[in-house]
Design an enzyme around this catalytic site. Structure first.
Site, short mmCIF file in Angstrom:
data_model
loop_
_atom_site.label_atom_id
_atom_site.label_comp_id
_atom_site.label_asym_id
_atom_site.label_seq_id
_atom_site.Cartn_x
_atom_site.Cartn_y
_atom_site.Cartn_z
N ASN A 140 0.87 -1.18 0.00
CA ASN A 140 0.00 0.00 0.00
C ASN A 140 0.91 1.24 0.00
O ASN A 140 1.50 1.57 1.01
CB ASN A 140 -0.87 -0.04 1.27
CG ASN A 140 -1.82 1.14 1.36
OD1 ASN A 140 -1.79 2.04 0.52
ND2 ASN A 140 -2.65 1.13 2.39
N ARG B 287 -2.76 -2.08 -3.25
CA ARG B 287 -3.96 -1.29 -2.98
C ARG B 287 -3.92 -0.08 -3.91
O ARG B 287 -2.94 0.67 -3.93
CB ARG B 287 -3.97 -0.84 -1.53
CG ARG B 287 -5.14 0.05 -1.29
CD ARG B 287 -5.25 0.55 0.10
NE ARG B 287 -6.43 1.41 0.14
CZ ARG B 287 -6.51 2.53 0.81
NH1 ARG B 287 -5.48 2.93 1.53
NH2 ARG B 287 -7.59 3.24 0.78
N HIS C 238 -13.50 2.88 0.04
CA HIS C 238 -13.48 1.83 1.09
C HIS C 238 -14.06 0.51 0.58
O HIS C 238 -14.53 -0.32 1.36
CB HIS C 238 -14.30 2.23 2.34
CG HIS C 238 -13.83 3.45 3.05
ND1 HIS C 238 -14.70 4.41 3.51
CD2 HIS C 238 -12.60 3.86 3.39
CE1 HIS C 238 -14.01 5.38 4.10
NE2 HIS C 238 -12.73 5.06 4.03
N ARG D 129 -13.24 15.64 7.67
CA ARG D 129 -13.99 15.97 6.44
C ARG D 129 -15.46 16.18 6.75
O ARG D 129 -16.02 15.52 7.64
CB ARG D 129 -13.81 14.84 5.42
CG ARG D 129 -12.41 14.82 4.84
CD ARG D 129 -12.20 13.67 3.90
NE ARG D 129 -11.42 12.60 4.51
CZ ARG D 129 -11.49 11.34 4.15
NH1 ARG D 129 -12.31 10.96 3.20
NH2 ARG D 129 -10.74 10.44 4.74
N GLU E 27 -8.48 -5.19 5.31
CA GLU E 27 -8.33 -4.87 3.89
C GLU E 27 -7.14 -5.59 3.28
O GLU E 27 -7.19 -6.02 2.12
CB GLU E 27 -8.20 -3.35 3.71
CG GLU E 27 -9.52 -2.65 4.03
CD GLU E 27 -9.40 -1.14 4.15
OE1 GLU E 27 -9.52 -0.47 3.14
OE2 GLU E 27 -9.19 -0.65 5.28
#
Ligand code: ADP
Length: 398
Positions: free
Chosen positions: A7, A90, A179, A239, A382
């Site tokens: 990643n 990823r 996601h 956010r 993940e």
């Protein structure tokens, strides 16, 4: 069979080496601040290295450093890079052309380049990581696993925004969702727990620093709360989440803000941090709430209420729901927030077992016996999902 999961961020590289025989992680670590006083952390079952300085000027050297560590004659876990059967990357954005995990080819790399416009912070780093691995391991299959791909099953009615259609055609402005790897992983697990692997209606709540809710019907994403970028849906650590777009020109006018300044406010200064004025981290906000801070209290209420509304919306979108899943840092651990979210879901037939809800960080069915809708906590993974997809796509084995 060993699979390496990589990643790459703009200045970081995280990795996990899996033995797919039992899906066990045999080594993992990260290199941060690539190009500038880099630090590496690496661990295996028998060896744990605290952060140490390494001399790494780019992603290529970072991957080489990881390979040196993995094959180190004393503390390594493999004898040579040839033991790695495939590498899973990823990747954040695959646009509309990538609807699943794919073997990396020149065409795929070209698509990733095209998608830089859509994910300017992430895709360039992902591409750099892929190219570095290709160079160092030219004979090893490389697979891309995309954050957006799982949501490509959404119907047009779910992904189109009601703005002039030409902007979708010209600039690809639409809902993409993110996601995806996490939503897919926990939805698959929930379907198995429900014993409804083919036919199901599941709502997955990935609640972490970044958060999103997804409606999953029969293994496919039918709607998701993140959108074109990563600002929509739930309020997140920093956010804003859903916001009337009218606020943006209004604030720009009032505060005389540039596009960069308003973006900075919406991405970095809003969400839980903006509301609470305390932190982007829920644990800090919970501590402040306990100490009587009213803004901290209302920040948590806004967050939980937003999740609750999405659960109602997606139950309507699917015409019912078999299970709601909580995952990621907040979803797996924040007992109080799960309780707030589930408080008014009785009308759907979802009832929380407050005692079971005390469990943190482990898989659990936290619904009461009478609950028609199962409430699950399922820790996300993940990296494991990427390893599984890499095995399937890169080596053609399930
Ligand atoms: P990221 O999106 O960065 O991967 P995580 O999934 O790790 O984020 O989630 C981070 C969030 O989870 C933070 O807001 C953190 O406060 C929250 N969190 C982690 N552990 C707990 C806990 N025990 N109780 C409440 N919140 C927690």
């Amino acid at each position: 069979m060993k699979i390496l999961v990589v990643n790459c961020g703009s200045s970081s590289l995280k990795y996990q080496l899996f033995d797919m025989k039992d899906e066990k992680v045999v080594a993992k670590g990260q290199i941060e601040r690539i190009g500038d006083d880099s630090l590496m952390k690496h661990e295996t079952d028998s060896y744990q290295q605290a952060k140490v300085s390494v001399n790494v000027s780019d992603h290529m050297e970072a991957i080489q450093t990881v390979m040196d560590e993995l094959t180190d004659p004393k503390r390594g876990v493999i004898s040579s890079a040839a033991e790695i059967r495939a590498v899973g990357h990823r990747v954040v954005h695959g646009g509309e052309k990538v609807a699943g995990s794919v073997s990396i080819t020149d065409e795929v790399l070209a698509i990733l380049e095209e998608c830089i416009e859509l994910a300017p912070l992430h895709n360039p780093a992902n591409i750099t990581g892929i190219k570095a691995c290709q160079k160092l391991m030219p004979d090893t299959p490389q697979v891309g696993v995309f954050d957006t791909a799982f949501h490509q099953t959404m119907h047009k009615k779910a992904y189109l925004y009601a703005i002039p259609y030409e902007y979708y055609e010209k600039y690809h402005v639409r809902r993409y969702g993110f996601h995806g790897t996490s939503h897919k992983f926990v939805a698959q697990r929930a379907a198995r727990l429900l014993k409804k692997e083919d036919k199901h209606k599941i709502i997955t709540c990935h609640l972490g620093n970044g958060s999103s809710v997804t409606a999953v019907r029969d293994g496919n994403s039918v709607d998701t709360s993140l959108g074109f970028g990563t600002l929509a849906g739930l309020p997140m650590g920093t956010r804003c989440g859903d916001l009337d777009p009218a606020v943006i020109p209004y604030l720009m006018d009032k505060e005389d803000l540039t596009i960069d300044q308003i973006s900075n406010i919406l991405y970095k200064k809003s969400g839980l941090l903006g509301l609470s004025g305390v932190s982007n981290d829920l644990r800090d906000i919970q501590a402040e709430k306990k100490a009587g801070n009213k803004r901290a209290e209302v920040a948590i209420e806004v967050f939980a209420y937003a999740v609750q509304k999405y659960i109602g919306t997606y139950a309507a979108a699917m015409g019912g729901v078999d299970a709601v899943v909580f995952t990621a840092g907040i979803g797996e651990n924040a007992v109080e927030v799960r309780k707030m979210i589930c408080k008014d879901l009785g009308f759907l037939g979802a009832f929380l077992d407050e005692e079971k809800n005390q469990l943190q960080g482990e898989e659990a069915d936290i619904s009461l016996e009478k609950s028609k809708v199962k409430l699950f906590v399922i820790p996300t993974n993940e990296e494991l999902m990427i390893a599984r997809e890499t095995k399937e796509i890169g080596l053609g084995t399930q």
